[in-house]
Design a protein around this motif. Structure first.
Motif, PDB file in Angstrom:
ATOM      1  N   LEU A  16      39.831   6.798  66.970  1.00  0.00           N
ATOM      2  CA  LEU A  16      38.884   5.685  66.881  1.00  0.00           C
ATOM      3  C   LEU A  16      37.507   6.174  66.444  1.00  0.00           C
ATOM      4  O   LEU A  16      36.884   5.593  65.559  1.00  0.00           O
ATOM      5  N   SER A  17      37.020   7.244  67.045  1.00  0.00           N
ATOM      6  CA  SER A  17      35.702   7.760  66.659  1.00  0.00           C
ATOM      7  C   SER A  17      35.720   8.266  65.216  1.00  0.00           C
ATOM      8  O   SER A  17      34.745   8.101  64.481  1.00  0.00           O
ATOM      9  N   GLY A  18      36.831   8.876  64.797  1.00  0.00           N
ATOM     10  CA  GLY A  18      36.947   9.322  63.406  1.00  0.00           C
ATOM     11  C   GLY A  18      36.949   8.156  62.438  1.00  0.00           C
ATOM     12  O   GLY A  18      36.359   8.230  61.349  1.00  0.00           O
ATOM     13  N   ALA A  19      37.592   7.051  62.832  1.00  0.00           N
ATOM     14  CA  ALA A  19      37.610   5.860  61.975  1.00  0.00           C
ATOM     15  C   ALA A  19      36.213   5.279  61.829  1.00  0.00           C
ATOM     16  O   ALA A  19      35.794   4.861  60.741  1.00  0.00           O
ATOM     17  N   VAL A  20      35.452   5.240  62.945  1.00  0.00           N
ATOM     18  CA  VAL A  20      34.080   4.746  62.885  1.00  0.00           C
ATOM     19  C   VAL A  20      33.239   5.633  61.970  1.00  0.00           C
ATOM     20  O   VAL A  20      32.441   5.144  61.159  1.00  0.00           O
ATOM     21  N   ALA A  21      33.432   6.942  62.069  1.00  0.00           N
ATOM     22  CA  ALA A  21      32.687   7.869  61.210  1.00  0.00           C
ATOM     23  C   ALA A  21      33.006   7.624  59.741  1.00  0.00           C
ATOM     24  O   ALA A  21      32.110   7.669  58.883  1.00  0.00           O
ATOM     25  N   LEU A  22      34.281   7.352  59.427  1.00  0.00           N
ATOM     26  CA  LEU A  22      34.671   7.060  58.039  1.00  0.00           C
ATOM     27  C   LEU A  22      33.953   5.810  57.528  1.00  0.00           C
ATOM     28  O   LEU A  22      33.414   5.803  56.416  1.00  0.00           O
ATOM     29  N   LEU A  23      33.945   4.755  58.336  1.00  0.00           N
ATOM     30  CA  LEU A  23      33.305   3.512  57.912  1.00  0.00           C
ATOM     31  C   LEU A  23      31.802   3.676  57.788  1.00  0.00           C
ATOM     32  O   LEU A  23      31.182   3.129  56.864  1.00  0.00           O
ATOM     33  N   ARG A  24      31.213   4.417  58.689  1.00  0.00           N
ATOM     34  CA  ARG A  24      29.769   4.630  58.619  1.00  0.00           C
ATOM     35  C   ARG A  24      29.380   5.423  57.381  1.00  0.00           C
ATOM     36  O   ARG A  24      28.374   5.139  56.732  1.00  0.00           O
ATOM     37  N   SER A  25      30.196   6.412  57.033  1.00  0.00           N
ATOM     38  CA  SER A  25      29.876   7.228  55.860  1.00  0.00           C
ATOM     39  C   SER A  25      30.007   6.442  54.568  1.00  0.00           C
ATOM     40  O   SER A  25      29.339   6.733  53.576  1.00  0.00           O
ATOM     41  N   ALA A  26      30.861   5.416  54.590  1.00  0.00           N
ATOM     42  CA  ALA A  26      31.063   4.599  53.384  1.00  0.00           C
ATOM     43  C   ALA A  26      30.087   3.440  53.290  1.00  0.00           C
ATOM     44  O   ALA A  26      29.993   2.788  52.250  1.00  0.00           O
ATOM     45  N   ALA A  27      29.341   3.175  54.377  1.00  0.00           N
ATOM     46  CA  ALA A  27      28.415   2.042  54.380  1.00  0.00           C
ATOM     47  C   ALA A  27      27.190   2.371  53.546  1.00  0.00           C
ATOM     48  O   ALA A  27      26.715   3.507  53.545  1.00  0.00           O
ATOM     49  N   PRO A  28      26.632   1.389  52.814  1.00  0.00           N
ATOM     50  CA  PRO A  28      25.420   1.635  52.030  1.00  0.00           C
ATOM     51  C   PRO A  28      24.235   1.930  52.931  1.00  0.00           C
ATOM     52  O   PRO A  28      24.165   1.456  54.065  1.00  0.00           O
ATOM     53  N   ALA A  29      23.311   2.717  52.415  1.00  0.00           N
ATOM     54  CA  ALA A  29      22.119   3.054  53.186  1.00  0.00           C
ATOM     55  C   ALA A  29      21.223   1.832  53.336  1.00  0.00           C
ATOM     56  O   ALA A  29      21.269   0.903  52.532  1.00  0.00           O
ATOM     57  N   GLY A  30      20.386   1.846  54.356  1.00  0.00           N
ATOM     58  CA  GLY A  30      19.426   0.770  54.549  1.00  0.00           C
ATOM     59  C   GLY A  30      19.830  -0.162  55.673  1.00  0.00           C
ATOM     60  O   GLY A  30      20.898  -0.050  56.267  1.00  0.00           O
TER      61      GLY A  30
END
Length: 515
Positions: free
Chosen positions: A197-211
């Motif tokens: 679960l934490s790895g999945a959140v990290a994946l989504l966060r890394s793909a999210a646009p900045a700002g």
């Protein structure tokens, strides 16, 4: 000449305004009817102690860019503002408050051992959450219950102290009531890829646009409503406020001898029990209970439905002269974690969340402190799904006093009623979150039943889910379907639309281009 088709939009919230404007922009004649004396629905404003404040939605999510595109089209680009970088905090039942961890999703941390996570849930909770990384990997399949998923993988501390305060603040619902697929789009796919679960959140966060993931408008979100009303009037739409539609039906003709038969509009709306409006197409953009009441006589499927229980949420807005708040002691706001059964607590806080509005929005701080250097605006939210809302039983003085007491406890500074220079309360009958388990499927069944009536569509937060980023695209989709029906009706009659007069002319020549 053939007059433009007439679309009646019932409901003047953001969904109805969006659908009406989308139709008016292509030359369709539009009438908008709203029961309340003002348009905007859950986007509302009041002037409190001389300051114009949002008493409903104060921002919109930037995902997909749909709302921002709409804002730009309305000429409001220069009014777009982003919240301050202070971020939100979470208050634990023990009375301890800490900044909400930044590298998370709906409160789920991407790094359970990070300092800002441990500050909230402690070493024991963090180590339990880290077991998610070394437990057997999550295999292919769909997780549905957000609360069950978080507790199984990361434990109760993450669920109760991080995730629950966020979902109660955003959706007015517990994590156990929310569908993973709806509340966190993309998480199920990321779970399969990352295995944790934490790895999945990290994946989504890394793909999210900045700002920032939210934006607001200088002057408040009601600026959006005013701009939509202005354009509707420029496009000669009829806007009827303080007007209720009490019945919808299909007109019939009188078969009197010698009566001339003329084409009839497809719909007749009875307004305020006496007047009528005829229209070719209808878009219903009212809350669920009002929509079912109007459409039940026209659909056996809808007649069999009962509106779902929804939370009644109340906002208490305080304008305070409080030097104690100048340092913005809790960032832009605080989410409140509830005590578990048997858990030791400090003084109980009734509010589920607090927004320090003048810390969050610089334009509002500028307005508030123009003549009073220590003036602040604070909003407290009460009520959530499935729980009684004690604020509803209080009179204005009682709610004001409770809000001051809660604000002092949440913000960690002494505040008194004597510091209040302005107060207002706003009550909203909410909608079931679109992320609630089974809600999306139910909404689509009801939408399909309504559309099957013919020459009619439906939209609104009860179908799309709450928040402008959900409501605006849904309303545009509904108006697009109606615009398609309008275009098809012209094609069937061999009508060419004059783009200058917005009227139609019959043309039976073989080279007519109805587009």
């Amino acid at each position: 000449m053939i007059e433009p088709r007439h679309v009646l939009v019932i409901g003047g919230g953001v969904a109805g305004l969006t659908a009406a404007l989308d139709c008016a922009r292509v030359g369709i004649r539009v009438t908008l009817v709203e029961k309340a004396e003002r348009a905007g629905g859950s986007v509302a404003t009041e002037t409190v102690a001389g300051i114009r404040v949002d008493t409903g939605a104060e921002s919109y999510a930037t995902r997909q860019g749909t709302v921002r595109k709409f804002v730009d089209e309305l000429g409001l680009t220069d009014a777009v503002v982003r919240p301050a970088a202070g971020g939100a905090w979470v208050r634990l039942p023990t009375g301890v408050s800490a900044p909400l961890p930044k590298a998370g999703l709906l409160g789920i941390p991407s790094n359970p051992l990070a300092d800002d996570v441990r500050r909230v849930i402690g070493w024991r909770g963090a180590i339990r959450a880290y077991l998610d990384r070394i437990r057997p990997v999550l295999t292919i399949g769909l997780e549905h219950n957000l609360g069950a998923l978080v507790e199984r993988r990361m434990g109760k501390a993450v669920l109760e102290s991080l995730v629950a305060p966020v979902t109660r603040g955003v959706y007015s619902a517990d994590p156990a009531d929310l569908d993973v697929t709806r509340a966190a789009p993309g998480l199920n796919k990321a779970l399969t890829t990352a295995g944790s679960l934490s790895g999945a959140v990290a994946l989504l966060r890394s793909a999210a646009p900045a700002g920032s993931n939210v934006e607001g408008l200088r002057g408040g979100m009601y600026t959006l409503v005013e701009a939509m009303l202005d354009e509707l009037r420029r496009r000669e739409a009829q806007i009827l406020l303080g007007t209720a539609v009490v019945e919808l039906s299909h007109p019939t003709t009188d078969d009197d001898a010698g009566a001339e038969h003329v084409p009839l509009a497809r719909w007749r709306a009875v307004i305020d029990d006496e007047r009528t409006l005829d229209a070719d197409y209808v878009i219903v953009a009212t809350p669920e209970s009002a929509t079912l009441r109007l459409l039940a006589p026209l659909s056996s499927d809808l007649a069999a439905q009962q509106p779902l229980e929804t939370p009644t949420v109340e906002l208490a807005t305080l304008v305070l002269d409080a030097p104690e708040l100048d340092a913005m002691p809790r960032g832009t706001g605080v989410l409140v974690a509830e005590a578990a059964a048997g858990q030791r607590t400090s003084r109980e806080v009734t509010a589920k969340a607090l927004t320090h509005s003048t810390a969050k929005w610089q334009w509002l701080a500028d307005e508030a402190t123009r003549e009073h250097p220590h003036r602040h605006v604070v909003r407290l939210s009460y009520g959530r799904l499935g729980q009684p809302n004690p604020s509803l039983d209080l009179d204005d003085d009682g709610l004001r006093d409770l809000a001051v007491s809660d604000a002092a406890e949440i913000l960690g500074v002494p505040l008194t009623v004597d510091q209040v220079v302005g107060f207002t309360r706003t009550r909203w009958v909410g909608t079931l979150p679109g992320a609630a388990i089974g809600q999306r499927e139910r909404a689509e069944r009801l939408r399909n039943a309504a559309v099957a009536i013919g020459d009619l569509d439906v939209t609104g937060g009860w179908l799309s889910g709450t928040g402008l980023a959900s409501v605006v695209p849904d309303a545009l989709a509904a108006s697009s379907r109606i615009r398609h029906l309008v275009a098809s009706s012209y094609l069937n009659e061999g009508v060419v639309i004059d783009p200058h007069t917005r009227t139609g002319m019959n043309d039976t020549s073989p080279d007519v281009n109805p587009s």
